[in-house]
Design a protein around this motif. Structure first.
Motif, PDB file in Angstrom:
ATOM      1  N   GLY A 138       0.826  -1.195   0.000  1.00  0.00           N
ATOM      2  CA  GLY A 138       0.000   0.000   0.000  1.00  0.00           C
ATOM      3  C   GLY A 138       0.862   1.247   0.000  1.00  0.00           C
ATOM      4  O   GLY A 138       2.078   1.196   0.211  1.00  0.00           O
ATOM      5  N   ARG A 140       0.925   5.338   1.527  1.00  0.00           N
ATOM      6  CA  ARG A 140       0.345   6.355   2.396  1.00  0.00           C
ATOM      7  C   ARG A 140       0.942   7.712   2.029  1.00  0.00           C
ATOM      8  O   ARG A 140       2.040   7.784   1.466  1.00  0.00           O
ATOM      9  CB  ARG A 140       0.641   6.057   3.865  1.00  0.00           C
ATOM     10  N   ALA A 183      -3.211   2.479   1.036  1.00  0.00           N
ATOM     11  CA  ALA A 183      -3.232   1.552   2.166  1.00  0.00           C
ATOM     12  C   ALA A 183      -4.548   1.646   2.940  1.00  0.00           C
ATOM     13  O   ALA A 183      -5.075   0.630   3.422  1.00  0.00           O
ATOM     14  CB  ALA A 183      -2.054   1.843   3.089  1.00  0.00           C
ATOM     15  N   VAL A 193      -2.142  -4.930   8.042  1.00  0.00           N
ATOM     16  CA  VAL A 193      -0.719  -4.633   7.878  1.00  0.00           C
ATOM     17  C   VAL A 193       0.109  -5.751   8.506  1.00  0.00           C
ATOM     18  O   VAL A 193      -0.078  -6.094   9.673  1.00  0.00           O
ATOM     19  CB  VAL A 193      -0.362  -3.287   8.530  1.00  0.00           C
TER      20      VAL A 193
END
Length: 239
Positions: A138, A140, A183, A193
């Motif tokens: 992901g 961020r 994410a 995660v």
């Protein structure tokens, strides 16, 4: 609007959305993509990669269609055939997982449920194939830093490791921001995660037969309703 999701086939590669057809962010070694002598046609390279994976592993994508228009796509494959998968600070992908690399919904369908429908189709396909987990890197947003110089140097070093050369960005529109999955969205649809990172966490979705129960039940109900309607029509029309 009527939404349908179908597996990507060798004959359907040209149906991919424009960005997905040209993007080789995941599929090419960054060093090769940076060398103009080796890399010149991203569409050809992407189609060659897709053809190789589908011939050796099977379908590696899902296409969403709304009223005859391509609304989005998802691409996934064994991480061993994805060169960039080894370059992240949260690499490597778990040995029992397939890697989700692309999940895109196209304008004007980005506010709908296209992405969720694509994830459901990917999960259903992998469950049928006995895959244990689906993972994804992901992305961020950059967190604020105390010193702009520290943030700039850190970002440059990380980009060098991941490999996002300027020439590649110009030729195929490829960059972490345009080619990776947020994410937050992955967490919203059930990923967890497993390798934390402020910028590029690796997330995992455990797969089991329970993920497919809803689709199976809905399909069975549709078949029953169709059969009941046919029987009713036959009964009414009988002399």
């Amino acid at each position: 609007m009527s939404t349908s999701v179908t597996a990507l086939t060798l004959g359907g590669v040209d149906q991919l959305p424009a960005h997905a057809r040209r993007c080789v962010f995941w599929e090419m070694d960054p060093a090769v993509a940076e060398d103009s002598r080796e890399f010149s046609d991203p569409v050809f390279e992407k189609e060659a990669w897709l053809s190789t994976v589908m011939l050796e592993w099977g379908s590696c994508g899902q296409l969403a269609n709304i009223d005859g228009n391509v609304a989005g796509c998802a691409l996934y494959s064994p991480p061993s055939v994805v060169p960039r998968a080894a370059l992240f600070p949260t690499s490597p992908v778990s040995p029992d997982a397939v890697l989700l690399t692309t999940l895109r919904s196209e304008h004007p369908y980005r506010d709908g449920d296209v992405a969720q429908r694509l994830i459901q189709a990917v999960v259903a396909d992998l469950v049928r194939r006995g895959v244990r987990a689906l993972e994804a890197f992901g992305i961020r947003g950059e967190p604020p830093a105390k010193a702009m110089s520290d943030r700039t140097v850190g970002s440059m070093r990380l980009m060098e490791r991941i490999g996002a050369p300027a020439r590649e960005s110009r030729s195929a529109g490829c960059s972490p921001e345009t080619c990776m999955i947020e994410a937050d969205f992955l967490e919203d649809v059930g990923f967890e995660v497993v390798a934390a990172h402020h910028r590029f966490p690796r997330l995992r979705l455990e797969l089991n037969s329970d993920h497919g129960w809803k689709e199976d039940v809905e399909r069975a109900l549709d078949q029953l309703l169709a059969a009941a309607s046919l029987n009713e029509a036959t009964r009414v029309g009988a002399p």
